[in-house]
Enzyme design. Structure first.
Site, PDB file in Angstrom:
ATOM      1  N   GLY A  30       4.063   7.245   3.685  1.00 21.06           N
ATOM      2  CA  GLY A  30       5.074   6.513   2.940  1.00 21.06           C
ATOM      3  C   GLY A  30       4.469   5.280   2.297  1.00 21.06           C
ATOM      4  O   GLY A  30       3.372   5.340   1.737  1.00 21.06           O
ATOM      5  N   SER A  31       5.162   4.144   2.387  1.00 22.99           N
ATOM      6  CA  SER A  31       4.716   2.914   1.728  1.00 22.99           C
ATOM      7  C   SER A  31       4.812   1.741   2.695  1.00 22.99           C
ATOM      8  O   SER A  31       5.578   1.763   3.654  1.00 22.99           O
ATOM      9  CB  SER A  31       5.569   2.619   0.486  1.00 22.99           C
ATOM     10  OG  SER A  31       5.538   3.706  -0.414  1.00 22.99           O
ATOM     11  N   VAL A  32       4.009   0.699   2.405  1.00 24.07           N
ATOM     12  CA  VAL A  32       4.024  -0.539   3.190  1.00 24.07           C
ATOM     13  C   VAL A  32       4.428  -1.687   2.271  1.00 24.07           C
ATOM     14  O   VAL A  32       3.893  -1.807   1.155  1.00 24.07           O
ATOM     15  CB  VAL A  32       2.646  -0.827   3.822  1.00 24.07           C
ATOM     16  CG1 VAL A  32       2.676  -2.149   4.585  1.00 24.07           C
ATOM     17  CG2 VAL A  32       2.248   0.291   4.760  1.00 24.07           C
ATOM     18  N   GLY A  51       0.816  -1.200   0.000  1.00 22.47           N
ATOM     19  CA  GLY A  51       0.000   0.000   0.000  1.00 22.47           C
ATOM     20  C   GLY A  51       0.849   1.248   0.000  1.00 22.47           C
ATOM     21  O   GLY A  51       2.068   1.212   0.172  1.00 22.47           O
ATOM     22  N   GLN A  52       0.181   2.383  -0.194  1.00 22.83           N
ATOM     23  CA  GLN A  52       0.845   3.680  -0.267  1.00 22.83           C
ATOM     24  C   GLN A  52      -0.042   4.708   0.408  1.00 22.83           C
ATOM     25  O   GLN A  52      -1.263   4.673   0.271  1.00 22.83           O
ATOM     26  CB  GLN A  52       1.074   4.078  -1.742  1.00 22.83           C
ATOM     27  CG  GLN A  52       1.651   5.456  -1.951  1.00 22.83           C
ATOM     28  CD  GLN A  52       3.135   5.515  -1.647  1.00 22.83           C
ATOM     29  OE1 GLN A  52       3.851   4.549  -1.915  1.00 22.83           O
ATOM     30  NE2 GLN A  52       3.577   6.612  -1.071  1.00 22.83           N
ATOM     31  N   GLY A  53       0.551   5.612   1.170  1.00 18.82           N
ATOM     32  CA  GLY A  53      -0.218   6.656   1.827  1.00 18.82           C
ATOM     33  C   GLY A  53       0.633   7.876   2.064  1.00 18.82           C
ATOM     34  O   GLY A  53       1.778   7.971   1.597  1.00 18.82           O
ATOM     35  N   LYS A  64       6.344  -0.824   7.341  1.00 17.32           N
ATOM     36  CA  LYS A  64       5.884   0.518   6.987  1.00 17.32           C
ATOM     37  C   LYS A  64       7.087   1.451   6.986  1.00 17.32           C
ATOM     38  O   LYS A  64       7.703   1.678   8.012  1.00 17.32           O
ATOM     39  CB  LYS A  64       4.824   1.008   7.966  1.00 17.32           C
ATOM     40  CG  LYS A  64       4.310   2.414   7.635  1.00 17.32           C
ATOM     41  CD  LYS A  64       3.041   2.763   8.391  1.00 17.32           C
ATOM     42  CE  LYS A  64       3.300   3.096   9.821  1.00 17.32           C
ATOM     43  NZ  LYS A  64       2.109   3.628  10.510  1.00 17.32           N
ATOM     44  N   ASP A  95      -7.528   8.095  16.193  1.00 18.06           N
ATOM     45  CA  ASP A  95      -7.721   7.912  14.744  1.00 18.06           C
ATOM     46  C   ASP A  95      -8.395   6.575  14.449  1.00 18.06           C
ATOM     47  O   ASP A  95      -7.947   5.811  13.591  1.00 18.06           O
ATOM     48  CB  ASP A  95      -6.381   8.004  14.017  1.00 18.06           C
ATOM     49  CG  ASP A  95      -6.557   8.383  12.545  1.00 18.06           C
ATOM     50  OD1 ASP A  95      -7.652   8.832  12.169  1.00 18.06           O
ATOM     51  OD2 ASP A  95      -5.598   8.217  11.771  1.00 18.06           O
TER      52      ASP A  95
END
Length: 684
Positions: A382-384, A377-379, A398, A492
């Site tokens: 950064g990235s996982v 994944g990407q957010g 992560k 969150d």
């Protein structure tokens, strides 16, 4: 007493063996002396003149020189093969027993480095390859390949065996691989190389009188390599007969035995009596008569006698040692049986230690992820990436981006989740922090996040399973609020931060916005709003609604619960009817009217959906003191739907259905006006 008997027996055996060896050798030395005489003419090749023993030219009689010192003359150049390397012989000095060689492969390259399989060296006492190089008389040029360019503050080598300066070899380096050379007086060992580098090759330079300096550049090293290095002759006394050699070696061996006999250690004395004399005698014969017929005769006789001695000693040990050893083995077995329970406790304690997060180096992270091969994944953070620990234990890594390199989220994540062990909280396996590179290593959740299931076009879970997932999330939040020494507020809670394992067990993740507070605090000092728009509690935006506390997580959980029940986002601009745009307002209106029997349109809702909605509406009360605690939420989710009461009307629900969407649009616009410094959008 038994050890003395063994020692005396060994002395007697050794005396008998040496007498037998000496008599057998002396009977054959005359014949060997005659056979050992062979006429060997001198030869020449180019500038090399008077080539003689220990060298031989190809085609000389078999008894001339040593096979390992055979020279081949091609284009007036004398060539010798040392191990797997090919070298030119440029000079031979019979006065100091040395000859000078140059690597033949260096002539064909403008940027030469030696081949990795050419190892033309051996210490002065060994006989490997029969080519003797005194390592104390030369310096070495060691070549290494590094995956990254070395910084100026680590370019100097002073560890272990090696001392010198790493010099970059530009002509051999690429963008991804950097070749360095450094000078040392020792044979470099792989474990002393820089961590990011790997060994390529090495070569000796010069001799005792001409050594390469430690600060030599690559150009200086090339000059030394093209000039070559000195190699010694094997030691040999010309003119001695085999009988004389045997007498000298016998005297040397007996002197060695008398020296060792005075040792206080019975092990040293026994070893000297059984094998030490034989080894000393054999090496002496080898020095005086290098791999000749005499050497092979001595080797055969001594090997036979050592086998006989070994069998006799073994029989003696069976009497004096094997019986006690059998008793000790039995006692050890009984002791091992009593240690089983203790070992079980130790195993448990070791397992408990493995639950603590491990600090990894960045090179470990690269290996775990297979050089970041599989991206999950990407957010905004950064990235996982998917990774694997030894034993095929899968993890999710992560990598925190540059925007989070101030360390706040990293510290928050490690300090909170690092000490948590709960079935409904994702486990932090380890972390990495090297300069600006930071990573968090979690247990791998193969089912991904909850949002991709509850917002799908087709319902993925049964109502019972959905209630079970909601209970798991509630238990995880309740543990954070009251199950630890410190109160942990997540700030969150949303579907994206709920991960599912292979059995669809929910686990709370992403503690980047979390805070730790004493459990007796009734309110939490927070300087700025934290959370995600749509799930953030009202008091996080305006203190007029109340103080920030654990009830802020209850509000976020209520919004999550309503989305799980409705199978849609709480705000849906594409709803079939305008009154259905904001799901919490719509569902509260219909549930409350149905309770009063006033609903005028078809309203079919599953009882489990009705329960989840009622609990969710209790959780999203505008003022914190009107919301239940997470412990009370768990009781409501475990109870039947008939036991639940309709909550008071939330603040935003005090409008007609047709105006509900408009009121929410107004509320959303107000929230959107909040600056990014006040609201941390953690959609990651």
């Amino acid at each position: 007493m038994a050890s003395c008997r063994v020692f005396l027996l060994c002395v007697a055996l050794q005396a008998l063996a040496m007498a037998s060896t000496l008599s057998a050798l002396l009977m054959n030395t005359e014949l060997l002396d005659v056979q050992g005489q062979t006429f060997c003419p001198s030869s020449s090749c180019g500038l090399l003149q008077d080539i003689r023993d220990p060298f031989r030219m190809r085609g000389d009689p078999p008894g001339c020189g040593f096979p390992e010192y055979e020279l081949v003359c091609i284009d007036n150049k004398a060539i010798i093969y040392i191990n797997s390397g090919k070298y030119f012989v440029t000079n031979i000095s019979y006065t100091d027993n040395t000859f000078w060689v140059v690597d033949a492969n260096l002539d064909n390259s403008s940027c030469p480095i030696p081949a990795s399989n050419h190892r033309p060296y051996i210490n002065s006492s060994g006989t490997e390859g029969n080519i003797l190089l005194d390592t104390d008389t030369v310096t070495w040029a060691a070549f290494v390949s590094c995956s990254e360019m070395l910084r100026s503050d680590v370019i100097s080598s002073s560890t272990g065996c090696c001392s010198g300066t790493y010099r970059l070899v530009d002509c051999q380096s690429t963008k991804n691989s950097f070749v360095y050379v450094f000078i040392t007086t020792f044979i470099p060992e792989v474990q002393y190389i820089k961590p990011s580098c790997s060994y390529l090759s090495m070569i000796p330079l010069g001799n005792r009188q001409l050594r390469a300096p430690y600060n030599a550049t690559f150009e200086d090293v090339v000059k030394f390599m093209r000039n070559g290095f000195a190699v010694r002759f094997p030691y040999r006394n010309e003119g001695m007969t085999y009988r004389q050699i045997i007498n000298i070696c016998m005297n040397n061996s007996m002197s060695y035995f008398h020296d060792r006999k005075s040792s206080s250690s019975i092990v040293d004395r026994t070893f000297a009596a059984i094998f030490g004399i034989d080894w000393k005698f054999l090496t002496c014969v080898n020095d005086y008569s290098y791999w000749t017929k005499l050497f092979w005769a001595v080797l055969t006789i001594i090997s036979t006698m050592d086998i006989v001695k070994f069998m006799i000693v073994l029989a003696m040990l069976s009497r004096f040692m094997f019986s006690p050893l059998a008793i000790l083995t039995f006692l050890a077995y009984k002791y091992w049986k009593t240690r089983i329970s203790i070992d079980a406790v130790e195993k448990f304690l070791q397992m408990q230690q493995t639950l603590s997060p491990t600090r990894y180096a960045y090179t470990d992270i690269t290996a775990i992820t297979g050089h970041f091969r599989e991206k999950l994944g990407q957010g905004g953070y950064g990235s996982v990436y998917k990774g694997a620990l030894p034993g095929d234990v899968f993890v999710a890594v992560k990598m925190l981006g540059n925007s989070f390199c101030n360390g706040d989220e990293f510290i928050s994540e490690v300090s909170t989740i690092g000490s948590i062990h709960h079935v409904n909280v994702v486990r932090l396996v380890g972390f990495c922090s090297e300069e600006m590179r930071r990573a968090l290593v979690y247990e791998y959740m193969p089912r991904g996040s909850l949002d991709k299931y509850i917002f799908s076009s087709e319902r993925s879970f049964s109502w019972d399973k959905l209630n079970e997932i909601a209970l798991g999330i509630a238990r995880g939040i309740s543990y954070l609020h009251g199950g630890c020494d410190m109160q942990i507020l997540h700030f969150d809670i949303k579907p994206h931060n709920i991960l599912l394992d292979s059995n669809f067990t929910p686990k709370i993740a992403d503690f980047g916005l979390a805070k730790l507070y004493p459990r007796d605090n009734s309110f939490v000092p927070v300087s700025a709003a934290r959370g995600t728009i749509g799930y953030i509690a009202p008091e996080m935006i305006s203190r007029n609604f109340g103080v920030v506390s654990c009830k802020s997580d209850v509000y976020s959980f209520g919004m999550l619960l309503l989305e799980m029940a409705g199978g849609r986002r709480n705000l849906d601009q594409h709803a079939a009817r305008r009154s259905q745009t904001y799901y919490p307002a719509w569902v509260y209106s219909h549930i409350s009217r149905k309770e009063l029997g006033e609903i005028c349109e078809a309203f079919d809702i599953h009882e489990m959906e009705r329960k989840l909605c009622i609990v969710g509406l209790w959780c999203i009360q505008m003022r914190p003191h009107d919301r239940p605690t997470m412990a009370e939420v768990i009781e409501m989710l475990e109870a039947g739907v008939d036991a639940l009461q309709i909550p008071p009307e939330p603040f935003f629900c005090g409008f007609e259905q047709d105006s509900a969407a408009d009121s929410f649009q107004f509320s959303t616009s107000e929230l959107s006006a909040i600056s990014e410094d006040e609201v941390t959008d953690s959609t990651r």
